[in-house]
Scaffold this active site. Structure first.
Site, PDB file in Angstrom:
ATOM      1  CB  CYS A  37       8.565  78.023  -8.661  1.00  0.00           C
ATOM      2  SG  CYS A  37      10.268  78.249  -9.178  1.00  0.00           S
TER       3      CYS A  37
ATOM      4  CB  SER B 287       0.912  62.572 -13.131  1.00  0.00           C
ATOM      5  OG  SER B 287       1.075  61.966 -11.865  1.00  0.00           O
TER       6      SER B 287
ATOM      7  CG  ASP C 208       3.177  59.405 -10.454  1.00  0.00           C
ATOM      8  OD1 ASP C 208       3.471  59.348  -9.250  1.00  0.00           O
ATOM      9  OD2 ASP C 208       2.325  60.189 -10.901  1.00  0.00           O
TER      10      ASP C 208
ATOM     11  CG  ASN D 152      11.836  75.830 -11.726  1.00  0.00           C
ATOM     12  OD1 ASN D 152      11.700  75.238 -10.666  1.00  0.00           O
ATOM     13  ND2 ASN D 152      11.577  75.266 -12.898  1.00  0.00           N
ATOM     14  N   GLY D 153      14.238  76.123  -9.015  1.00  0.00           N
ATOM     15  CA  GLY D 153      15.323  75.212  -8.690  1.00  0.00           C
ATOM     16  C   GLY D 153      15.807  75.391  -7.270  1.00  0.00           C
TER      17      GLY D 153
ATOM     18  CE1 TYR E  98       2.677  64.451  -9.167  1.00  0.00           C
ATOM     19  CE2 TYR E  98       4.659  65.438  -8.267  1.00  0.00           C
ATOM     20  CZ  TYR E  98       3.283  65.283  -8.259  1.00  0.00           C
ATOM     21  OH  TYR E  98       2.530  65.966  -7.355  1.00  0.00           O
TER      22      TYR E  98
ATOM     23  N   GLY F  59       3.489  75.085  -8.794  1.00  0.00           N
ATOM     24  CA  GLY F  59       3.605  75.830  -7.546  1.00  0.00           C
ATOM     25  C   GLY F  59       2.272  76.430  -7.152  1.00  0.00           C
TER      26      GLY F  59
END
Length: 502
Positions: free
Chosen positions: A12, A295, A358, A113-114, A254, A38
Site C-alpha cells: 500500500c 518500470s 526488471d 504499509n508493510g 520496481y 495499491g
C-alpha cells in the site's frame, strides 16, 4: 509497470496532511500519485476539530471517490489516507484503511504499509486476553497494543507497541490533536516528511506525492523513528536504538515511481545505472534495446547508452486495461498479458533485440514476451534482467510469500532461458545491484534488503520461520548459518503482548 506485468504486488501507500484548509482533497491528490502502490481499495479520514470522518471503498481511488460529495463531507484541515493492495488479510471492505477507532477518550485513525512477521502470535495472545478484531488485517494489532499499554502518555504507549510488533511497517496515525508517523527499525518501507508553502506538513510513502501537492522535502523518516506533527510543528523521537537500515531493494527496482527519491537516491537514476551495469556485465550482440513498459524503461535507457545501441519502443503497454482480479486458469492469465502488451512489428521485424525487464517471477510473462516478439518478426531475442534472480519469499510487505511459484528457485539461468525461449538470458549481479543503487549506508548490503535474492533476512521471521526453514535446501542451510537448525528445533510463537521499550 513491468515486474512480470504485476506478478508482484506491494501492500500500500500512505499519505497525510496537517494544517491545510482543503486537507481531504489534498490527500486525494497525494494518494493519486501513490496509486501504483495499491489498487484494491482506498480511504481517507479527515479531522474536523477532533472528530474523525472517514470514507473508504473497494477499487481505484477514482472509483471510491467518484462523487464530489465524497470529498466535501471530509471536513477539517487534517487528513490521512491509504491505497491498498492486500498481502496480509483478505480483500473486502473490512480491511480497507484507514481504520477509525472510537474511544471514550477520543477518536483515532490508523493506516499501515508493510507486514508484521509476528502478527499471528500477537493476535492469538490478544484474542486470548479478550481483544475483539473487526478485520483480519495485521494493521489492527497495533491499536490493540496501544490501548493495552499502561504507559502514561500516548507516545510512550506507541513506543511500547512499536517495540512489540516485528517486521516491516510504516504507520500513519491520526489522533484528535496530532498526526503521527512511525517506521520499523530496518526502514523496509520509505516514509518522507514534507512542508507546504502555507506551513502545512505532509507525510507520504514516496516523494513523488510531495511533489504533486507542492510540498518540499523536510527529511526522510529514519529506521526506529516516530515523527509527531501538530499545530506547533513537528518533532522526531526514537523508539529504539536497535536499528539497521535495510530498505527494500524492490522499491528501487520496481515499486517506487521513477520521479521519487529514496534517501537521496533518485529511482530513475538508480534504474538507469542498473541497466548500464548490466550492459557491462552481460553485453549482447544485437541491433536495438527495448524496455518492457513501464518500470524497465529507465534500465533500458542505461543499457542502450552503455552498449551503444539505439533504444527503441518495441513494446507498447495498453495503459487503459483494468487489472484482472479473477484469473482462474493459465489461459486467462496469458490472455490478460496479451491485453496489456503489444509488439511494434515494424520496429522489431528482422532485428536482433535486447529486451530489458526488471525481474522474472513465474516466467510466464517473459515467455510470452519472447513469443510476442518472435511472432512480430524479431530475428533474435536476448533477455536482460536488471535485478538478480528472485529465489526467496518476502515477509515484509511484498506479495511473494512462498517460493513455489518463483522460477529462479527451481531452475538455473540456462533452464529459465530454455523455458522462456530466449536466445540468451542474463541477470544483474547482486554486487551490481547494490552498487548501482548506491545508498552506500553503513549497513549490510549498503543499507538494502536483498533477501529475495540471497535469503539473508535482516530480522527474525517469527511466525513465518518454520515454513521457511522447511523450504530450505541443504545448500541454503550451509550458506545461511542462522537457518542451519532443523525445523523440529524451532520453538516459535513465544511472544509477549507487551515489552519494555527502555
Amino acid at each position: 509497470m513491468s515486474a512480470e506485468l504485476e506478478d508482484i504486488h506491494e501492500e500500500c501507500g500512505i499519505f497525510g496532511v496537517w494544517g491545510h484548509p482543503d486537507a481531504a482533497r489534498l490527500t486525494y491528490f497525494g494518494l493519486h500519485a501513490l496509486q501504483h502502490r495499491g489498487q484494491e481499495g482506498a480511504g481517507i479520514v479527515s479531522n474536523d476539530g477532533g472528530h474523525l470522518i472517514g470514507h473508504r471503498g473497494l477499487g481505484l481511488l477514482t472509483q471510491v471517490f467518484h462523487d464530489e460529495k465524497d470529498i466535501e463531507k471530509l471536513r477539517g484541515d487534517r487528513a490521512i489516507g491509504h491505497v491498498r493492495y492486500a498481502t496480509a488479510g483478505s480483500g473486502g471492505l473490512d480491511n480497507i484503511q484507514p481504520f477509525v477507532f472510537r474511544f471514550h477518550d477520543g477518536d483515532m485513525a490508523l493506516c499501515h504499509n508493510g507486514n508484521l512477521t509476528n502478527c499471528q502470535s500477537l493476535r492469538r495472545a490478544l484474542e486470548d486476553d479478550g481483544a475483539i478484531f473487526h478485520s483480519n488485517s495485521d494493521t489492527e494489532v497495533l491499536m490493540h497494543l496501544i490501548r493495552r499499554s499502561v504507559r502514561g502518555t500516548f507516545v510512550d504507549k506507541l513506543k511500547e507497541a512499536l517495540n512489540t510488533v516485528h517486521g516491516g511497517f510504516a504507520y500513519l496515525i491520526m489522533t484528535e490533536h496530532e498526526m503521527v508517523g512511525a517506521l520499523d527499525p530496518n526502514g523496509f518501507r520509505p516514509l518522507s516528511l514534507g512542508r507546504m508553502k502555507n506551513g502545512a506538513y505532509v507525510l507520504a510513502s514516496e516523494t513523488c506525492a510531495l511533489d504533486v501537492v507542492g510540498a518540499e522535502l523536510v527529511r526522510n523518516i529514519r529506521p526506529g523513528e516516530i515523527v509527531i506533527v501538530n499545530d506547533d510543528g513537528y518533532r522526531v523521537v526514537q523508539y529504539t536504538g536497535l536499528t539497521q537500515l535495510s530498505i527494500c531493494s524492490m522499491e528501487f527496482i520496481y515499486f517506487a515511481r521513477p520521479d521519487s527519491d529514496i534517501y537521496g537516491v533518485n529511482v530513475h537514476t538508480a534504474r538507469k545505472r542498473m541497466g548500464a551495469r548490466l550492459a557491462q556485465e552481460a553485453p549482447a550482440d544485437a541491433d536495438m534495446v527495448i524496455g518492457v513498459p513501464n518500470s524497465s524503461l529507465s534500465a533500458a535507457s542505461g543499457y542502450a547508452e552503455t552498449i551503444g545501441l539505439p533504444n527503441e519502443m518495441g513494446l507498447i503497454k495498453n495503459q487503459y486495461i483494468a487489472r484482472t482480479f479473477i484469473q482462474p486458469t493459465q489461459e486467462l492469465r496469458e490472455q490478460g498479458v496479451r491485453m496489456k502488451l503489444s509488439a511494434v512489428r515494424s520496429v522489431v521485424k528482422g532485428k536482433r533485440v535486447v529486451v530489458l525487464d526488471d525481474s522474472i517471477v513465474r516466467g510466464t510473462t517473459s515467455k510470452y514476451i519472447v513469443s510476442l516478439l518472435r511472432e512480430a518478426g524479431a530475428a533474435e531475442v536476448h533477455m536482460r534482467i536488471s535485478s538478480p534472480p528472485l529465489k526467496y519469499p518476502c515477509f515484509y510487505g511484498i506479495d511473494i510469500s512462498t517460493t513455489k511459484e518463483l522460477i529462479a528457485a527451481k531452475k538455473s539461468v540456462d533452464e529459465i532461458r530454455d523455458y522462456i525461449g530466449a536466445d540468451s538470458l542474463a541477470f544483474l549481479s547482486l554486487d551490481g545491484l547494490i552498487e548501482s543503487i548506491g545508498l552506500n549506508a553503513d549497513a549490510p548490503y549498503g543499507g538494502l534488503c536483498v533477501a529475495y535474492f540471497n535469503g539473508d533476512y535482516p530480522t527474525t521471521l517469527d511466525d513465518y520461520e518454520p515454513a521457511f526453514l522447511a523450504s530450505l535446501t541443504e545448500e541454503d542451510r550451509q550458506r545461511l548459518p542462522r537457518f542451519a537448525r532443523d525445523v523440529s528445533e524451532y520453538n516459535g510463537n513465544e511472544y509477549q503482548v507487551t515489552t519494555d521499550f527502555e
